[in-house]
Design an enzyme around this catalytic site. Structure first.
Site, PDB file in Angstrom:
ATOM      1  N   ASP A 111      12.710   9.725 -18.431  1.00 50.22           N
ATOM      2  CA  ASP A 111      12.291  11.496 -19.628  1.00 50.22           C
ATOM      3  C   ASP A 111      13.306  12.234 -19.741  1.00 50.22           C
ATOM      4  O   ASP A 111      14.628  11.447 -19.472  1.00 50.22           O
ATOM      5  CB  ASP A 111      11.159  12.270 -18.581  1.00 50.22           C
ATOM      6  CG  ASP A 111      11.690  13.162 -17.785  1.00 50.22           C
ATOM      7  OD1 ASP A 111      13.387  12.535 -17.234  1.00 50.22           O
ATOM      8  OD2 ASP A 111      11.250  13.885 -17.484  1.00 50.22           O
ATOM      9  N   ASP A 339       2.128   7.684 -16.852  1.00 48.85           N
ATOM     10  CA  ASP A 339       2.468   8.383 -15.926  1.00 48.85           C
ATOM     11  C   ASP A 339       1.954   9.551 -15.210  1.00 48.85           C
ATOM     12  O   ASP A 339       1.450   9.951 -16.261  1.00 48.85           O
ATOM     13  CB  ASP A 339       4.078   8.316 -15.973  1.00 48.85           C
ATOM     14  CG  ASP A 339       4.311  10.141 -16.778  1.00 48.85           C
ATOM     15  OD1 ASP A 339       4.119   9.882 -18.165  1.00 48.85           O
ATOM     16  OD2 ASP A 339       4.773  10.964 -15.464  1.00 48.85           O
ATOM     17  N   CYS A 377     -10.604  -1.645  -0.701  1.00 49.32           N
ATOM     18  CA  CYS A 377      -8.939  -1.036  -1.209  1.00 49.32           C
ATOM     19  C   CYS A 377      -8.820  -2.348  -0.305  1.00 49.32           C
ATOM     20  O   CYS A 377      -8.457  -2.849   1.145  1.00 49.32           O
ATOM     21  CB  CYS A 377      -8.287   0.021  -0.713  1.00 49.32           C
ATOM     22  SG  CYS A 377      -6.432   0.042  -1.063  1.00 49.32           S
ATOM     23  N   CYS A 379      -5.223  -2.800   0.194  1.00 52.39           N
ATOM     24  CA  CYS A 379      -3.411  -2.278   0.351  1.00 52.39           C
ATOM     25  C   CYS A 379      -3.161  -2.261   1.400  1.00 52.39           C
ATOM     26  O   CYS A 379      -4.111  -2.586   3.051  1.00 52.39           O
ATOM     27  CB  CYS A 379      -3.459  -1.188   0.010  1.00 52.39           C
ATOM     28  SG  CYS A 379      -3.740   0.588   1.123  1.00 52.39           S
ATOM     29  N   CYS A 382      -5.035  -0.055   4.225  1.00 53.01           N
ATOM     30  CA  CYS A 382      -6.836   0.296   4.457  1.00 53.01           C
ATOM     31  C   CYS A 382      -6.732  -1.103   4.937  1.00 53.01           C
ATOM     32  O   CYS A 382      -7.967  -1.199   5.857  1.00 53.01           O
ATOM     33  CB  CYS A 382      -7.253   0.396   3.112  1.00 53.01           C
ATOM     34  SG  CYS A 382      -7.100   1.286   1.960  1.00 53.01           S
ATOM     35  N   HIS A 408      -1.079   3.742  -0.338  1.00 59.08           N
ATOM     36  CA  HIS A 408      -2.228   3.715  -0.533  1.00 59.08           C
ATOM     37  C   HIS A 408      -2.896   4.752  -2.053  1.00 59.08           C
ATOM     38  O   HIS A 408      -3.642   4.104  -3.071  1.00 59.08           O
ATOM     39  CB  HIS A 408      -3.817   4.085   0.013  1.00 59.08           C
ATOM     40  CG  HIS A 408      -5.153   4.733  -0.084  1.00 59.08           C
ATOM     41  ND1 HIS A 408      -5.959   3.235  -0.634  1.00 59.08           N
ATOM     42  CD2 HIS A 408      -5.672   5.455  -1.255  1.00 59.08           C
ATOM     43  CE1 HIS A 408      -6.647   3.642  -1.535  1.00 59.08           C
ATOM     44  NE2 HIS A 408      -6.928   4.664  -1.608  1.00 59.08           N
TER      45      HIS A 408
HETATM   46 ZN   LIG Z   1      -5.360   1.377   0.384  1.00 58.33          ZN
END
Ligand SMILES: [Zn+2]
Length: 442
Positions: A111, A339, A377, A379, A382, A408
């Site tokens: 930015d 963003d 999820c 990820c 998780c 996460h």
């Molecule tokens: Zn997750």
């Protein structure tokens, strides 16, 4: 001159754009107002719509770069105000720019510093020439102009940089809104003029990088069908063989400078701001000055009306929004880039976004909960840890709590956007969460 950066080169040896071009944007599929496409930047090809994690001080707080890559982050944000104050632009420039300094080989956007300076309302003074502000670190006085903000961003060397603008406060009266919008338009012209005169000073241009040090970004590309520069694109993107040659960064494209539309919550001023910014001419356009305290419905209304005035063939970046639901909604309206600090900041406060709604992990109800944070999820958090463990880490103020929570939340945002892209590619409009989450993961 050959230069290595801390064991990782900046990746600019592999040029993704035709000679002399800053970015290329290809819309590949339209669903309603939503667009799925590719944004080809000097360091990476980005699939849009894209969510960009915020890495304020050359770090997405708590998450190492290799994990960001695994999560599928295609482009991250850096913050000019913060990096200018610490470690200083010259330090970053000498390390080959942000890519070399932080060892990030994909795309970066910085930015202009305008928004942070705006946030320092007690510590700043605005004139036609620029903004005087006091550092939040040590109280020292600094002066930012459109020229110095672009100079700093060229030194930082992100793929996409932003014009210096004034983010108008909310609420503001009509006279104030107009004066502020006009100042932003004049600053946009000055930003562009300075950029055009100095764009070849970007740090990638200073060095030749041995391509053997370079590894291919894990996102795989097929050669996009395009006109101008198609052969170069095919060669560089479609074939890993091109990695084996040494390519002077002198061949690389330049940064891309985006213009920013302001105008507060006034639709007519937004239209005028869009027209004036387009008249100056940029390869991409941002909508700024939202999420400054206005009601959410108003944000949506202004986004929707402003998008109508932006060119369809250029990337559109909505700055600083929103919740998972909102980023899906804005993508459906035709926004290509977004963003927000929300996923990272909320994670550090124990607030987690899941397919089943928000989870405040600090609550005692999770103390004995052996289930994953989000059963839908995929990820690494998780897949491995229980809610009880995450709750314990948070309650104990362990550093790992912030790391895991951030991983996460970012994964949730990035997955959400990936599903949106998938929906658009099928010609469908996404709805959050049902339609988004009913689909198997790509
Ligand atoms: Zn997750």
């Amino acid at each position: 001159m050959t230069k290595r950066f801390n064991g990782q080169d900046c990746g600019a040896a592999r040029c993704y754009n035709p000679l002399g071009m800053s970015i290329t944007f290809q819309r590949e599929k339209i669903a309603g107002k939503a667009r799925a496409g590719r944004l080809i930047t000097p360091h990476a090809v980005i699939e849009t719509p894209v969510f960009m994690p915020v890495g304020t001080a050359a770090t997405v707080k708590g998450v190492p770069q290799d994990i960001l890559e695994d999560l599928g982050a295609q482009i991250i944000l850096g913050n000019t105000y913060h990096l200018y104050l610490r470690p200083g632009v010259e330090t970053v420039r000498r390390m080959g720019g942000l890519h070399g300094f932080m060892s990030w080989r994909r795309a970066i956007l910085t930015d202009s510093g305008g928004f942070q300076v705006f946030s320092l309302s007690e510590l700043r003074k605005i004139t036609e020439e620029g903004v005087t502000f006091r550092s939040h670190l040590d109280g020292s006085s600094h002066f930012f102009t459109p020229e110095s903000a672009i100079e700093a961003q060229i030194g930082l060397g992100a793929d996409i940089i932003m014009a210096f603008d004034e983010c108008t406060e909310y609420p503001a009266d009509a006279a104030r809104l107009r004066a502020s919008m006009e100042l932003t338009a004049r600053w946009a012209a000055r930003s562009k003029r300075y950029f055009e005169e100095h764009k070849n000073e970007v740090p990638w241009k200073q060095y030749s990088v041995p391509s053997t040090q370079y590894s291919v970004p894990s996102t795989q590309y097929s050669a996009p069908a395009t006109d101008g520069g198609a052969s170069l694109l095919s060669e560089d993107i479609g074939s890993e063989k091109s990695d084996n040659r040494v390519l002077s960064t002198e061949y690389c494209s330049t940064q891309a400078l985006f213009g920013i539309v302001q105008g507060g919550m006034d639709r007519a001023l937004r239209k005028e701001s869009a027209e004036r910014t387009i008249e100056i001419g940029f390869p991409g356009y941002a909508i700024g000055g939202l999420s400054v305290g206005e009601p959410r419905e108003l944000t949506r209304e202004i986004v929707e009306s402003t998008l109508e005035y932006l060119p369809k063939d250029k990337p559109r970046y909505l700055m600083g929004v929103g919740t998972p639901e909102e980023i899906v909604e804005y993508a459906n309206l035709g926004v290509d880039m977004m963003d927000c600090v929300l996923p990272t900041r909320a994670a550090r406060h124990g607030l987690l976004f899941t397919s089943e709604g928000k989870v405040s992990i600090k609550q005692a109800r999770y103390a004995q909960d052996s289930g994953p944070l989000d059963p839908n999820c995929g990820c690494r958090v998780c897949q491995r840890y229980s809610r009880a463990y995450l709750r314990h880490l948070y309650a104990s103020n362990e550093v790992l709590a912030q790391v895991l929570n951030t991983i996460h939340n970012l994964s949730f945002y990035l997955d959400t956007m990936q599903r949106v892209r998938h929906s658009i590619s099928l010609g469908e409009v996404s709805r959050f969460p049902s339609a988004v989450w009913s689909r198997p993961k790509a």
